[in-house]
Design a protein around this motif. Structure first.
Motif, PDB file in Angstrom:
ATOM      1  N   SER A 182       6.421 -50.171  19.076  1.00 14.54           N
ATOM      2  CA  SER A 182       7.352 -49.070  19.349  1.00 14.54           C
ATOM      3  C   SER A 182       7.012 -47.855  18.497  1.00 14.54           C
ATOM      4  N   GLN A 183       6.621 -48.084  17.244  1.00  9.28           N
ATOM      5  CA  GLN A 183       6.178 -46.966  16.401  1.00  9.28           C
ATOM      6  C   GLN A 183       4.972 -46.261  17.032  1.00  9.28           C
ATOM      7  N   PHE A 204      13.350 -50.641  19.247  1.00  7.46           N
ATOM      8  CA  PHE A 204      12.932 -49.236  19.288  1.00  7.46           C
ATOM      9  C   PHE A 204      13.678 -48.436  18.222  1.00  7.46           C
ATOM     10  N   TYR A 205      14.969 -48.759  18.049  1.00  9.11           N
ATOM     11  CA  TYR A 205      15.772 -48.053  17.047  1.00  9.11           C
ATOM     12  C   TYR A 205      15.248 -48.337  15.645  1.00  9.11           C
ATOM     13  N   ILE A 237       4.119 -46.219  20.207  1.00  5.79           N
ATOM     14  CA  ILE A 237       4.496 -45.522  21.441  1.00  5.79           C
ATOM     15  C   ILE A 237       5.224 -44.221  21.127  1.00  5.79           C
ATOM     16  N   ILE A 238       6.086 -44.235  20.101  1.00  9.17           N
ATOM     17  CA  ILE A 238       6.790 -42.997  19.706  1.00  9.17           C
ATOM     18  C   ILE A 238       5.790 -41.934  19.285  1.00  9.17           C
ATOM     19  N   ARG A 240       7.098 -55.911  18.547  1.00  7.91           N
ATOM     20  CA  ARG A 240       7.720 -54.837  19.335  1.00  7.91           C
ATOM     21  C   ARG A 240       8.091 -53.649  18.467  1.00  7.91           C
ATOM     22  N   ILE A 241       8.477 -53.919  17.222  1.00 10.13           N
ATOM     23  CA  ILE A 241       8.797 -52.818  16.296  1.00 10.13           C
ATOM     24  C   ILE A 241       7.548 -51.989  16.025  1.00 10.13           C
ATOM     25  N   ALA A 289      12.194 -49.154  14.829  1.00 14.59           N
ATOM     26  CA  ALA A 289      10.915 -48.458  14.687  1.00 14.59           C
ATOM     27  C   ALA A 289      11.135 -46.987  14.378  1.00 14.59           C
TER      28      ALA A 289
END
Length: 375
Positions: free
Chosen positions: A304-305, A2-3, A307-308, A300-301, A5
């Motif tokens: 995650s982008q 997440f970080y 989802i953000i 996941r990266i 992304a």
């Protein structure tokens, strides 16, 4: 992941901001269209939903509340004769003309009910009382009518269907789907105003059943006994009215088309941004794979982008939507913001952004760590 992304999104702040604005626009439009559509549907059946009663008797093949036809009053007597009917009231809904102070006319929807019980009448009064309608040519108008009829005050007179009526009350919350102002009168006065109905007709019979009785069984008996009319539960008649305005008029299709277009536009904006970002960082992703990262780690990266973008766009859109509800009300419109609507839009937003990320995910599958050594 997440970080990582978040760092990728912050790397190009301008592009990320444009993407976020695109998501806010798309999600805000979805909120807007869903809210207004649901508001229109609630408006179309507002009197049914606020009228205390379990059963509605309507004219045969009646499609909605606003355009039902009159039937003989003896249907009321046959309804009240059922042993499990606790009480019943007659209700008139008809169309008429009101004369403006400055000249000209406006179409109004006349609702005649029993002022003693209030069944079918206004449920929220700004001024006056429904009991004032008894024994005279009196009427109550809803505050929403003032946009069409001008400033109306209690005590003034208006000509309705060639009868001079005195305004004895102002109600609140009774907006019509047809946008025509709603005028409440006593049942007897409505019969005299709407001359084509005759003095022995009604448009609805609203009945309440005794405690412990079965609504379905009472309806089945009434359907066998009553001729030339239909019998519905209050919920069924409300839904029938809403379906008519949503489906048969094409209103529902128009709103749905706008929601679908907004969804696709949002997906296109997010998908293009994430894909371009993925292509710009293709060597970095290759480095991660060379260091032992699996495809799922890189997925996941990317997700995650998405989802953000989805969560930030949703939050900003929700704030804007909630803050503009009063503006819609000031414009005479109703926009519904409910908990289940918010969750539905959140689901659509996540689906939109995660769906857009799949294009980039497919590209990642073909990354070869050897890309690091190519010129």
């Amino acid at each position: 992941m997440f970080y990582v992304a978040l760092r990728i999104l912050l790397y190009d702040k301008i592009r990320s901001l444009i993407t976020l604005l695109g998501v806010v626009f798309a999600v805000g439009l979805i909120f807007n269209q869903l809210g207004i559509f649901l508001g229109l549907m609630e408006t179309s059946s507002v009197i049914i939903d606020h009228t205390p009663g379990d059963i509605w008797v309507t004219s045969k093949n009646s499609k909605n509340f606003d355009f039902s036809q009159p039937f003989p009053e003896y249907i009321y007597n046959q309804t009240i004769a059922d042993p499990e009917i606790l009480s019943a009231e007659k209700l008139i809904v008809a169309w008429g003309i009101i004369r403006q102070k400055e000249g000209g006319t406006e179409q109004v929807e006349v609702v005649g009910f029993n002022p003693d019980t209030g069944v079918g009448g206004p449920w929220d009064m700004l001024a006056g009382d429904t009991r004032y309608l008894k024994n005279g040519n009196f009427a109550i108008v809803d505050e929403s009518a003032m946009k069409r009829l001008g400033k109306i005050q209690v005590g003034e007179y208006r000509d309705v269907l060639f009868h001079r009526l005195q305004i004895v009350g102002i109600s609140r919350g009774v907006k019509s789907f047809t946008t025509a102002p709603i005028l409440f009168t006593s049942f007897e006065l409505a019969q005299r105003l709407v001359t084509y109905m005759g003095s022995d007709s009604t448009v609805f019979v609203v009945a309440k059943i005794k405690p412990g009785a079965s609504v379905d069984q009472v309806i089945a008996r009434l359907q066998q006994r009553l001729k030339g009319v239909d019998v519905f539960t209050a919920a069924d008649f409300s839904m029938k009215t809403r379906k008519y305005w949503a489906i048969e008029t094409g209103v529902g299709f128009s709103f749905m088309l706008t929601i679908v277009i907004s969804f696709l536009v949002g997906m296109l904006i997010v998908g293009q941004t994430i894909y371009n970002s993925t292509m710009e960082h293709i060597k970095e992703f290759g480095t991660l794979k060379a260091l032992g990262a699996s495809n799922s780690d890189i997925y996941r990266i990317i997700f995650s982008q998405a989802i953000i973008n989805a969560m930030l766009g949703y939050i900003f859109s929700l704030i804007i939507t909630v803050s503009t509800v009063k503006l819609y009300e000031a414009g005479g419109m109703v926009m519904v913001v409910r908990g289940w609507v918010n969750f539905l839009v959140l689901g659509l937003t996540l689906l939109m952004c995660l769906g857009a990320a799949f294009v980039s995910v497919r590209r990642i599958k073909s990354i070869d760590p050897a890309i690091l050594f190519r010129g």
